[in-house]
Design a protein around this motif. Structure first.
Motif, short mmCIF file in Angstrom:
data_model
loop_
_atom_site.label_atom_id
_atom_site.label_comp_id
_atom_site.label_asym_id
_atom_site.label_seq_id
_atom_site.Cartn_x
_atom_site.Cartn_y
_atom_site.Cartn_z
N TYR A 50 0.29 96.77 -38.17
CA TYR A 50 1.46 97.19 -37.44
C TYR A 50 2.24 95.97 -36.99
N ALA A 66 -0.33 89.14 -42.37
CA ALA A 66 0.97 89.14 -43.05
C ALA A 66 0.94 88.16 -44.22
N MET A 80 4.44 91.51 -49.13
CA MET A 80 3.99 92.74 -48.47
C MET A 80 5.21 93.58 -48.09
N GLN A 81 5.16 94.89 -48.32
CA GLN A 81 6.26 95.77 -47.94
C GLN A 81 5.85 96.61 -46.74
N LEU A 82 6.71 96.60 -45.73
CA LEU A 82 6.46 97.33 -44.49
C LEU A 82 7.47 98.47 -44.36
N ASN A 83 7.00 99.62 -43.90
CA ASN A 83 7.87 100.75 -43.58
C ASN A 83 8.34 100.56 -42.14
N LEU A 112 12.74 99.74 -45.60
CA LEU A 112 11.59 98.91 -45.96
C LEU A 112 11.93 97.46 -45.68
N GLU A 169 10.51 93.61 -46.92
CA GLU A 169 9.61 92.85 -47.78
C GLU A 169 9.42 91.47 -47.15
N CYS A 217 6.94 98.77 -37.37
CA CYS A 217 6.71 98.63 -38.81
C CYS A 217 5.24 98.87 -39.08
N TRP A 233 2.19 98.89 -42.49
CA TRP A 233 1.83 98.62 -43.87
C TRP A 233 0.58 99.42 -44.18
N ASN A 234 0.63 100.13 -45.28
CA ASN A 234 -0.55 100.85 -45.77
C ASN A 234 -1.09 100.10 -46.97
N LYS A 235 -2.37 99.86 -46.98
CA LYS A 235 -3.00 99.18 -48.09
C LYS A 235 -2.87 100.04 -49.34
#
Length: 80
Positions: free
Chosen positions: A2, A25, A29-32, A42, A44, A72, A74-76
């Motif tokens: 998060y 981080a 990596m892409q974060l919602n 998103l 990046e 934000c 991130w899901n693996k």
């Protein structure tokens, strides 16, 4: 993972994040990004060090941009 958006600039399309390399981080990596229940965009990650990270805004809507305080996550990805 998060993170929280600390600052965002639509031009040049970058956001500073409270998410450091020591937290996991890494570049690419892409974060919602969410504001409450609303999906914003998103991000990046383009830079991450031990103190924080910077993400490139991948905008999905011209009406909404990330703002300070947005959350934000991130899901693996499966298989990683």
């Amino acid at each position: 993972l998060y993170a929280t958006v600390l600052a965002a600039e639509e031009e040049p399309g970058l956001a500073a994040l409270r998410l450091a390399g020591r937290h996991g981080a890494r570049r690419g990596m892409q974060l919602n990004v969410r504001r409450g229940e609303q999906f914003v965009c998103l991000l990046e990650v383009v830079f991450a060090d031990m103190k924080g990270s910077v993400g490139r805004i991948v905008s999905l809507s011209a009406r909404v941009a990330p703002a300070p305080g947005d959350r934000c996550f991130w899901n693996k990805p499966q298989g990683e």
